[in-house]
Motif scaffolding. Sequence first.
Motif, PDB file in Angstrom:
ATOM      1  N   ILE A 105       0.863  -1.185   0.000  1.00  0.00           N
ATOM      2  CA  ILE A 105       0.000   0.000   0.000  1.00  0.00           C
ATOM      3  C   ILE A 105       0.898   1.234   0.000  1.00  0.00           C
ATOM      4  CG2 ILE A 105      -1.814   1.268   1.236  1.00  0.00           C
ATOM      5  CD1 ILE A 105      -2.573  -1.402   2.614  1.00  0.00           C
ATOM      6  N   LEU A 106       0.648   2.153  -0.932  1.00  0.00           N
ATOM      7  CA  LEU A 106       1.421   3.398  -0.962  1.00  0.00           C
ATOM      8  C   LEU A 106       0.587   4.512  -0.337  1.00  0.00           C
ATOM      9  CD1 LEU A 106       3.850   5.085  -1.739  1.00  0.00           C
ATOM     10  CD2 LEU A 106       2.885   5.336  -4.035  1.00  0.00           C
ATOM     11  N   CYS A 107       1.132   5.158   0.694  1.00  0.00           N
ATOM     12  CA  CYS A 107       0.362   6.137   1.480  1.00  0.00           C
ATOM     13  C   CYS A 107       0.976   7.523   1.408  1.00  0.00           C
ATOM     14  CB  CYS A 107       0.359   5.749   2.954  1.00  0.00           C
ATOM     15  SG  CYS A 107      -0.145   4.083   3.250  1.00  0.00           S
ATOM     16  N   SER A 108       0.139   8.516   1.599  1.00  0.00           N
ATOM     17  CA  SER A 108       0.648   9.869   1.780  1.00  0.00           C
ATOM     18  C   SER A 108       1.398   9.915   3.107  1.00  0.00           C
ATOM     19  CB  SER A 108      -0.515  10.866   1.793  1.00  0.00           C
ATOM     20  OG  SER A 108      -1.477  10.527   2.760  1.00  0.00           O
ATOM     21  N   SER A 109       2.490  10.668   3.172  1.00  0.00           N
ATOM     22  CA  SER A 109       3.194  10.722   4.461  1.00  0.00           C
ATOM     23  C   SER A 109       2.471  11.729   5.345  1.00  0.00           C
ATOM     24  CB  SER A 109       4.681  11.040   4.320  1.00  0.00           C
ATOM     25  OG  SER A 109       4.887  12.071   3.421  1.00  0.00           O
ATOM     26  N   GLY A 110       1.901  11.197   6.389  1.00  0.00           N
ATOM     27  CA  GLY A 110       0.980  11.939   7.233  1.00  0.00           C
ATOM     28  C   GLY A 110      -0.355  11.237   7.138  1.00  0.00           C
ATOM     29  N   HIS A 130       3.859  -1.347   3.398  1.00  0.00           N
ATOM     30  CA  HIS A 130       3.439  -0.012   2.980  1.00  0.00           C
ATOM     31  C   HIS A 130       4.653   0.906   2.907  1.00  0.00           C
ATOM     32  CE1 HIS A 130       3.175   0.050   7.429  1.00  0.00           C
ATOM     33  NE2 HIS A 130       3.740   1.234   7.284  1.00  0.00           N
ATOM     34  N   ASP A 131       4.490   1.949   2.127  1.00  0.00           N
ATOM     35  CA  ASP A 131       5.504   2.994   2.020  1.00  0.00           C
ATOM     36  C   ASP A 131       4.803   4.335   2.101  1.00  0.00           C
ATOM     37  OD1 ASP A 131       8.250   2.223   1.585  1.00  0.00           O
ATOM     38  OD2 ASP A 131       7.535   1.174  -0.211  1.00  0.00           O
ATOM     39  N   TYR A 153      -3.256   5.257  -0.912  1.00  0.00           N
ATOM     40  CA  TYR A 153      -4.125   5.764   0.141  1.00  0.00           C
ATOM     41  C   TYR A 153      -3.689   7.185   0.512  1.00  0.00           C
ATOM     42  CZ  TYR A 153      -6.904   5.789   4.385  1.00  0.00           C
ATOM     43  OH  TYR A 153      -7.822   6.113   5.348  1.00  0.00           O
ATOM     44  N   VAL A 154      -4.611   8.137   0.371  1.00  0.00           N
ATOM     45  CA  VAL A 154      -4.241   9.554   0.500  1.00  0.00           C
ATOM     46  C   VAL A 154      -5.140  10.278   1.490  1.00  0.00           C
ATOM     47  CG1 VAL A 154      -3.861  11.710  -0.771  1.00  0.00           C
ATOM     48  CG2 VAL A 154      -3.636   9.534  -1.966  1.00  0.00           C
TER      49      VAL A 154
END
Length: 393
Positions: A105-110, A130-131, A153-154
């Motif tokens: 899963i690639l996520c917004s940081s925060g 995830h990253d 995921y944002v």
Amino acid sequence: MKKDNQHIETAVIHQGYDAKDMLGSLTPPIFQTSTFTFATAEQGERRFAGEEEGYIYSRLGNPTVKILEERMASLEQAERGLAFASGMAAVSSVLIALTKANDHILCSSGLYGCTYGLLTMLQEKYQISHDFSLMDTEESIREKIKPETACIYVETPINPTIRLINLKMVADIAKEYNIPVVVDNTFSTPYLQRPLELGCDIVVHSATKYIGGHGDVIAGLVVGKKAFLDSVSMTTQKDIGGIISPFDAWLLLRGMKTLPIRMDRHCDNAEKIASMLENHPKISAVYYPFSAQMKEQHFDKQMRRGGGVLSFEINGSKKDAQTLLNHLTFIKIAVSLGDAETLIEHPATMTHAVIPENTRMEMGITDQLIRLSAGLEAWEDIWYDLEQALSKI
Ligand SMILES: *Cc1c(COP(=O)(O)O)cnc(C)c1O
């Protein structure tokens, strides 16, 4: 779909409900029932086989909940909506539905603290990695996409640093790789931002916040394409079971009627408080969309207004931040946001305390950072309370 292309101010009051179906009752009735009776054994068989429309059992569907789900879908211009017992029930049902072991899963940081906790749990128990990406440039997204990336995921604005992410840019890149984009739209609500119209695929909400708006219910909502939501409803929602109660659905239907007028007042107050804080000598930074310090961001097409939440850093230490909170008179020290009452909290020791310190610092959540959810009071009173408490540090 929103019928008749109603404006959102009208849709929050009327969509998904026809009094004719309910003996003329002006407000939707609360169907406080666990199960539904079948006239015959054969009817029960047809309902279970999906050959006949109708209710079976409230975990699988309830008329009061259905009104809420249809209304929410219409507000976000979605094909279908689903309601949950909490924002986290909504987030977890979506992420578990989208992933399997060894996915990424690639996520917004925060991210919201418990969403971060869920990702950690998925990694430890099911090897779903995830990253994080700042998602501030195309390259920052592309370089983190892997063959096994199952979703992006944002959150925007990002809680609690109020950084914005360009949703159309994220959605355009995700399309090239055929990866669904999930947006947590809790801070903006469909009144300020509609991610599906920008090409994103799924929107999740903590309805506990602005959608409910009165601090009296914990709930979550998901909207998106019918095929995906049908699968969530028949898998993670049905079998994990984080469904909303009919009474809580009714509270949300009631709260939602005033969403647009409440949001405008929240925005008015937050804009005013942000600009006052910017000129205060004890404040080193203010984070609020479209404020003077963040003007370089051209997000006015994505977000109608800046929302009701702002963060700021004080010149000082964690102790000074706590001193400020301790000297407020009517502003309440509490996590959550989007209520009539102005709420204030210290993310580093409260909402984001679960995040390891170095990651927290990378996210910009310092010990001096304070988050404020502007309520519906007179802005002069909110400012007076803040100013007298600031004078104590
Ligand atoms: C509160 C919140 C959640 C979690 O929602 P609950 O209703 O508390 O389960 C998720 N995302 C964001 C951005 C939130 O503010």
